[in-house]
Design an enzyme around this catalytic site. Structure first.
Site, PDB file in Angstrom:
ATOM      1  N   GLU A  32      95.188  69.582  90.371  1.00  0.00           N
ATOM      2  CA  GLU A  32      95.290  70.239  89.076  1.00  0.00           C
ATOM      3  C   GLU A  32      94.488  71.531  89.121  1.00  0.00           C
ATOM      4  O   GLU A  32      93.630  71.713  89.994  1.00  0.00           O
ATOM      5  CB  GLU A  32      94.770  69.326  87.954  1.00  0.00           C
ATOM      6  CG  GLU A  32      93.296  69.015  88.041  1.00  0.00           C
ATOM      7  CD  GLU A  32      92.854  68.075  86.928  1.00  0.00           C
ATOM      8  OE1 GLU A  32      93.715  67.519  86.231  1.00  0.00           O
ATOM      9  OE2 GLU A  32      91.631  67.889  86.769  1.00  0.00           O
TER      10      GLU A  32
ATOM     11  N   GLU B   1      88.938  62.331  77.426  1.00  0.00           N
ATOM     12  CA  GLU B   1      88.170  63.439  77.984  1.00  0.00           C
ATOM     13  C   GLU B   1      89.018  64.700  78.120  1.00  0.00           C
ATOM     14  O   GLU B   1      90.209  64.631  78.447  1.00  0.00           O
ATOM     15  CB  GLU B   1      87.596  63.039  79.344  1.00  0.00           C
ATOM     16  CG  GLU B   1      86.714  61.795  79.276  1.00  0.00           C
ATOM     17  CD  GLU B   1      85.871  61.610  80.514  1.00  0.00           C
ATOM     18  OE1 GLU B   1      86.137  62.270  81.536  1.00  0.00           O
ATOM     19  OE2 GLU B   1      84.925  60.800  80.450  1.00  0.00           O
TER      20      GLU B   1
ATOM     21  N   GLU C 236      91.686  62.825  81.071  1.00  0.00           N
ATOM     22  CA  GLU C 236      91.950  61.407  81.284  1.00  0.00           C
ATOM     23  C   GLU C 236      91.424  60.610  80.095  1.00  0.00           C
ATOM     24  O   GLU C 236      90.708  61.139  79.238  1.00  0.00           O
ATOM     25  CB  GLU C 236      91.263  60.921  82.564  1.00  0.00           C
ATOM     26  CG  GLU C 236      89.747  61.091  82.530  1.00  0.00           C
ATOM     27  CD  GLU C 236      89.091  60.707  83.834  1.00  0.00           C
ATOM     28  OE1 GLU C 236      89.140  59.506  84.173  1.00  0.00           O
ATOM     29  OE2 GLU C 236      88.537  61.588  84.510  1.00  0.00           O
TER      30      GLU C 236
ATOM     31  N   ASN D  61      89.258  57.059  79.491  1.00  0.00           N
ATOM     32  CA  ASN D  61      88.506  55.945  80.056  1.00  0.00           C
ATOM     33  C   ASN D  61      88.631  54.757  79.124  1.00  0.00           C
ATOM     34  O   ASN D  61      88.172  54.801  77.981  1.00  0.00           O
ATOM     35  CB  ASN D  61      87.029  56.334  80.233  1.00  0.00           C
ATOM     36  CG  ASN D  61      86.849  57.353  81.336  1.00  0.00           C
ATOM     37  OD1 ASN D  61      87.090  57.056  82.500  1.00  0.00           O
ATOM     38  ND2 ASN D  61      86.447  58.555  80.977  1.00  0.00           N
TER      39      ASN D  61
ATOM     40  N   ARG E  20      87.290  52.001  78.389  1.00  0.00           N
ATOM     41  CA  ARG E  20      86.087  51.167  78.387  1.00  0.00           C
ATOM     42  C   ARG E  20      85.000  51.888  77.605  1.00  0.00           C
ATOM     43  O   ARG E  20      85.190  53.014  77.147  1.00  0.00           O
ATOM     44  CB  ARG E  20      85.612  50.943  79.820  1.00  0.00           C
ATOM     45  CG  ARG E  20      85.410  52.260  80.584  1.00  0.00           C
ATOM     46  CD  ARG E  20      84.794  52.058  81.941  1.00  0.00           C
ATOM     47  NE  ARG E  20      84.853  53.246  82.776  1.00  0.00           N
ATOM     48  CZ  ARG E  20      84.043  54.287  82.698  1.00  0.00           C
ATOM     49  NH1 ARG E  20      83.099  54.312  81.767  1.00  0.00           N
ATOM     50  NH2 ARG E  20      84.164  55.319  83.515  1.00  0.00           N
TER      51      ARG E  20
END
Length: 617
Positions: A183, A258, A271, A273, A275
Site C-alpha cells: 500500500e 485504525e 485495519e 482490530n 479485540r
C-alpha cells in the site's frame, strides 16, 4: 450470568482483566507456560492451569489446550485479551462449541477483518498491484496479525522484491500466514484510531479518537485521547467509517478501527482490530468507563445505553519497555529489581519487584497513564512521573519516553509516524548527571574505608563505573578525612547506602541510591561498577560481533561464509527475541574471519556471533 472467567493471555492484560473481575465478584482463571509459572498474573488469579512448554506456539497459541484448561477449571467464559489467540476466529468457535461464553466479537466478524486485504475490500480500499518507481515509497505489510511484524518500508524499486520475500517469511513465522500486500506509504501521516463498542441490540458507540503516531518499528509507544488537532471533517469521517465497519460485519463487543491521517484532512482506512487494544486505558480515563466491564455486559446480552458518556479532559499513555532505544530498540532481559511510579497516574503491569524478564514474550514492562483536564497538564504529569520512577534492572526506554513527551513537536501536537526517524539520535544522546558516579561511590564508601585514623593524609580512594547503556566510563576519587568524606569541588552533606546529598556551588543535590551486585541505580542513572584492572580473558578481538540480547538466530545473510568480503552496515545475522527481530550489521568494511551463528542456534547476551577484520586503508 458469568461467574468464572479464564483469560487466554498473560502478563499485563491478564492482570488488567482480573482487576475488573475482582471488582465484579467474578472468579478468575489463569493459564501459564513453564517460564510464567510464578508470573504476576498467575499469582493474582484464583485458579491457574499449566500449559506445558515455553514458547508461545506450544502454550498460549494452543487453542485446544486453552479450551481444555477453561473446562478443567470450571470456567464458564473466556476473555482473549489482546495478542495470541485474541483475533482467531477458529479459537472463538472452539470456545463457543465447548459451551463457554466468548467475550469478544462473533467469529464471522473476526474473519471479515482478520485479513487486512479483505478488510480493505470491505471498506472499498484496494491494495497496490502494478507498482512502479513513481509509486514509492510503499509499505509492504502482512495481511494477518499486527504489532509491526511482517512490515517493511520500501524506498527503492530495486529493493521491493526482496523486501516482499522477507516480510512474507516474517509473517509466516509470526502468524502462520505468509500473505503480504503493498500500500502507499504516507510520509508525515498520523496514526489515528476510533474505539468502538457495540451490543447485540443494534447500538454502536464510537468512543472518541486516539492518536498513536509515536511508534518504533511500526509499534506504538505513546498514545493519547482525544487525538489532538483533528479537523471536524476528519473527526466526522473516521466516526462514519468506524461505524460502517461495525455494522458491515455485524460486530459485537469492543474493537478499534485504525486510520492514517494525511495532509491534516484526509483519512485512509488501515485495519480493524477485533479485540481490546493495549491503549484502551486512555479511552477509559476520558470517558470514565471500564471497557472490560462493558465487554462482559455485552457478552451477557445486556443492552448499552443509547448514547455513551460524555468525554472529559485528556489522557496520555506511555509504554515502558525493557529495551535499548540507542541499539535499535534491542530487547533486554534480566531481573526487574524495582518498579515504582509516583504521582496520581495509572500503572498497568504484569511485573512486580524481583520478577524476571525473559526472552519468550513482549518486552513491555508496564503502561503508565496520566489523565488531566487539559492535554498540557496530562503530558506534564506523565513526563514528571516517569522521570521520578524507580525502574531498577535491565535497560529501559524510560528516558526516551520522558524526552519524547517534552519534545516541542509532541507538546505542540505536530507529531507524525516519522517522529523517531527524525529525532531518535537526539532523544537517545547520553545526558549523564556528572555527579551520579560520585554518589554511587560515596554510597558504598563505608564498606571500603580503612579502620583507624592516620595523621598523614590518606590516598584518594578510586572507584570506576560504566554508565549504561552508552558505555561511558568514569573514574571517581574521594578520601576519608577527620571531617568525613571529601571529594574535589563537592561538599558531601550526607552519605548512606541508600541516600547521598551533595552540595555543588551552593546547591544541594539529592541522590537515591540502590545497589544490586555490581549494578548501581542513582536517581534515573544506571551504573556498572568496574574492577580496577581489566581481566584479559574477557577481551575480544577487534571486529567481534556479540549478541546484544538472548534469542534465536533466524537468518544468516545468503552466501555468508568465512573469508567473505563484507561492507560497513551490511546485515549479516538476524536474531529474534521477545517478538522482535534484530539485525546484526557489519561494523566496518572488511573480511569475515569467523562465523559462529547458525540458523536455529539459541544464544545468550554477549555470545560471539562473528568476527569482521576491518580492511586496511
Amino acid at each position: 450470568m458469568i461467574s468464572s472467567i479464564l483469560v487466554a493471555n498473560r502478563g499485563e492484560i491478564a492482570c488488567r482483566v482480573f482487576r475488573t473481575c475482582r471488582d465484579l465478584g467474578i472468579r478468575t482463571v489463569a493459564v501459564h507456560s513453564d517460564p510464567d509459572a510464578d508470573a504476576l498474573h498467575v499469582r493474582e488469579a484464583d485458579l491457574a492451569v499449566r500449559l506445558p512448554g515455553a514458547t508461545p506456539a506450544d502454550t498460549y497459541l494452543r487453542a485446544d489446550l486453552v479450551v481444555k484448561a477453561a473446562l478443567d477449571a470450571g470456567a464458564d467464559a473466556v476473555h482473549p485479551g489482546y495478542g495470541f489467540l485474541s483475533e482467531n476466529a477458529a479459537f472463538a468457535r472452539a470456545v463457543t462449541d465447548a459451551g463457554l461464553v466468548w467475550i469478544g466479537p462473533p467469529p464471522e466478524a473476526i474473519e471479515a477483518m482478520a485479513s487486512k486485504t479483505r478488510a480493505k475490500e470491505l471498506m472499498g480500499v484496494a491494495p497496490l498491484t502494478d507498482i512502479g518507481a513513481g509509486d514509492l515509497p510503499v509499505l509492504v505489510k502482512a495481511a494477518a496479525g499486527g504489532g509491526g511484524r511482517g512490515m517493511r518500508v520500501v524506498r527503492e524499486i530495486g529493493d521491493l522484491a526482496q523486501e516482499i520475500v522477507a516480510a512474507g517469511a516474517e509473517a509466516l513465522s509470526a502468524f502462520g500466514d505468509g500473505e503480504v500486500f503493498v500500500e502507499p506509504y504516507v510520509q508525515g501521516g498520523r496514526h489515528v484510531e476510533v474505539q468502538v463498542l457495540a451490543d447485540a441490540h443494534g447500538t454502536v458507540w464510537t468512543l472518541g479518537t486516539r492518536d498513536c503516531s509515536l511508534q518504533r518499528r511500526h509499534q506504538k509507544v505513546v498514545e493519547e485521547a482525544p487525538a489532538p488537532g483533528l479537523t471536524e471533517h476528519v473527526t466526522a469521517r473516521v466516526y462514519e467509517l468506524a461505524e460502517h465497519a461495525v455494522r458491515a460485519t455485524g460486530y459485537i463487543g469492543a474493537g478499534t478501527v485504525e486510520f492514517l491521517v494525511a495532509d491534516g484532512d484526509t483519512a485512509h482506512f488501515l485495519e480493524m482490530n477485533t479485540r481490546l487494544q493495549v491503549e484502551h486505558p486512555v479511552t477509559e480515563a476520558v470517558f470514565g468507563i471500564d471497557l472490560v466491564a462493558l465487554q462482559l455486559r455485552v457478552a451477557e446480552g445486556e443492552a448499552l445505553d443509547p448514547e455513551p458518556p460524555s468525554p472529559r479532559g485528556h489522557a496520555v499513555e506511555a509504554r515502558l519497555y525493557a529495551e535499548d532505544p540507542a541499539a535499535s530498540f534491542a530487547p533486554q532481559t534480566g531481573t526487574l529489581h524495582r518498579l515504582a511510579v509516583p504521582g496520581s497516574v495509572r500503572l498497568d503491569t504484569g511485573y512486580t519487584d524481583g520478577d524476571t524478564i525473559g526472552v519468550h514474550y513482549d518486552a513491555m514492562l508496564a503502561k503508565v497513564v496520566a489523565h488531566a483536564p487539559t492535554r498540557t497538564a496530562a503530558v506534564r504529569a506523565l513526563a514528571g512521573a516517569l522521570e521520578r520512577a524507580e525502574v531498577h534492572g535491565p535497560v529501559t526506554n524510560r528516558d526516551l519516553l520522558v524526552r519524547s513527551l517534552r519534545h516541542p513537536e509532541f507538546t505542540d501536537g505536530r507529531m507524525d509516524t516519522g517522529f523517531y526517524e527524525r529525532h531518535l539520535d537526539e532523544l537517545t544522546a547520553p545526558a549523564p548527571d556528572p555527579y551520579a558516579p560520585l554518589a554511587a561511590a560515596l554510597a558504598t564508601a563505608r564498606h571500603h574505608r580503612f579502620g583507624g585514623f592516620r595523621n598523614v593524609p590518606s590516598q584518594p580512594q578510586l572507584r570506576r563505573y560504566r554508565t549504561e547503556p552508552d558505555g561511558t566510563e568514569h573514574e571517581v576519587r574521594y578520601r576519608h578525612t577527620r571531617e568525613g568524606l571529601e571529594a574535589d569541588g563537592v561538599r558531601v552533606v550526607h552519605a548512606a547506602p541508600d541516600r547521598v546529598v551533595l552540595e555543588v556551588g551552593g546547591v544541594r543535590r539529592k541522590y537515591a541510591v540502590a545497589t544490586y551486585g555490581d549494578r548501581v541505580h542513582v536517581n534515573g542513572a544506571a551504573l556498572a561498577a568496574l574492577p580496577r584492572f581489566t581481566d584479559p580473558s574477557e577481551q575480544r578481538a577487534p571486529g567481534s560481533l556479540l549478541a546484544p540480547m538472548p534469542g534465536t538466530v533466524v537468518r544468516v545473510a545468503e552466501g555468508l561464509t568465512e573469508g567473505a568480503a563484507v561492507t560497513a552496515g551490511q546485515p549479516l545475522i538476524w536474531l529474534e527475541a521477545m517478538k522482535m527481530e534484530h539485525r546484526i550489521l557489519a561494523p566496518a568494511s572488511g573480511t569475515l574471519t569467523a562465523l559462529h551463528a547458525a540458523v536455529g542456534r539459541q544464544v545468550e547476551v554477549g555470545a560471539l556471533l562473528a568476527v569482521v577484520q576491518e580492511e586496511q586503508s
